[in-house]
Write an enzyme that holds these catalytic residues in place. Sequence first.
Site, mmCIF file in Angstrom:
data_model
loop_
_atom_site.group_PDB
_atom_site.id
_atom_site.type_symbol
_atom_site.label_atom_id
_atom_site.label_comp_id
_atom_site.label_asym_id
_atom_site.label_seq_id
_atom_site.Cartn_x
_atom_site.Cartn_y
_atom_site.Cartn_z
ATOM 1 N N HIS A 69 0.826 -1.208 0.000
ATOM 2 C CA HIS A 69 0.000 0.000 0.000
ATOM 3 C C HIS A 69 0.859 1.255 0.000
ATOM 4 O O HIS A 69 2.038 1.226 0.326
ATOM 5 C CB HIS A 69 -0.980 0.041 1.182
ATOM 6 C CG HIS A 69 -0.348 0.002 2.539
ATOM 7 N ND1 HIS A 69 -0.135 -1.161 3.223
ATOM 8 C CD2 HIS A 69 0.098 0.993 3.350
ATOM 9 C CE1 HIS A 69 0.422 -0.885 4.400
ATOM 10 N NE2 HIS A 69 0.578 0.418 4.499
ATOM 11 N N HIS A 73 4.036 7.006 3.884
ATOM 12 C CA HIS A 73 4.960 5.886 3.730
ATOM 13 C C HIS A 73 4.505 4.966 2.601
ATOM 14 O O HIS A 73 3.370 5.032 2.141
ATOM 15 C CB HIS A 73 5.131 5.091 5.034
ATOM 16 C CG HIS A 73 3.908 4.380 5.539
ATOM 17 N ND1 HIS A 73 3.013 4.946 6.424
ATOM 18 C CD2 HIS A 73 3.424 3.132 5.288
ATOM 19 C CE1 HIS A 73 2.056 4.081 6.702
ATOM 20 N NE2 HIS A 73 2.265 2.967 6.020
ATOM 21 N N GLU A 100 7.597 0.905 5.199
ATOM 22 C CA GLU A 100 7.040 -0.142 6.057
ATOM 23 C C GLU A 100 7.277 -1.475 5.346
ATOM 24 O O GLU A 100 7.087 -1.577 4.126
ATOM 25 C CB GLU A 100 5.533 0.100 6.237
ATOM 26 C CG GLU A 100 4.834 -0.958 7.078
ATOM 27 C CD GLU A 100 3.339 -0.668 7.248
ATOM 28 O OE1 GLU A 100 2.749 0.088 6.458
ATOM 29 O OE2 GLU A 100 2.760 -1.224 8.205
HETATM 30 CO CO CO Z 1 1.067 1.237 6.327
#
Ligand code: CO
Length: 134
Positions: A7, A79, A130
């Site tokens: 994502h 992020h 991440e």
């Molecule tokens: Co995230």
Amino acid sequence: MIGRLNHVAIAVPDLARAAAQYRDTLGASVGDPQDEPDHGVTVVFIDLPNTKIELLHPLGDASPITAFLAKNPAGGIHHLCYEVADIRAARDRLKAEGARVLGDGEPKTGAHGKPVLFLHPKDFNGCLIELEEQ
Ligand code: CO
């Protein structure tokens, strides 16, 4: 080592407005808001055919998103999340390469119920990364 883009997370000052924009203006499949108190965020997931968008809004007094929105009042990309097969093996390799893992270095349970870690943005071209184990 890294796999799919899981994502892109966008910090937003108005979660309802951003969710409505993705649903109504962009015609995307938008989920309901979910509170993630362990991470200090409320999230809305948007499913796209090839990845997800994660809208982030601060939850609580110690949210990591508050300072980001203070610097970026209109919101912004917060992020990117890449999938890895083995998060501890990925962490050990990154640390051996000199990358900084945020927090105590132990994976935490992320918004999708899977182990996650964050990597210091200064080590990755100004982009917070991440990693999520699949
Ligand atoms: Co995230």
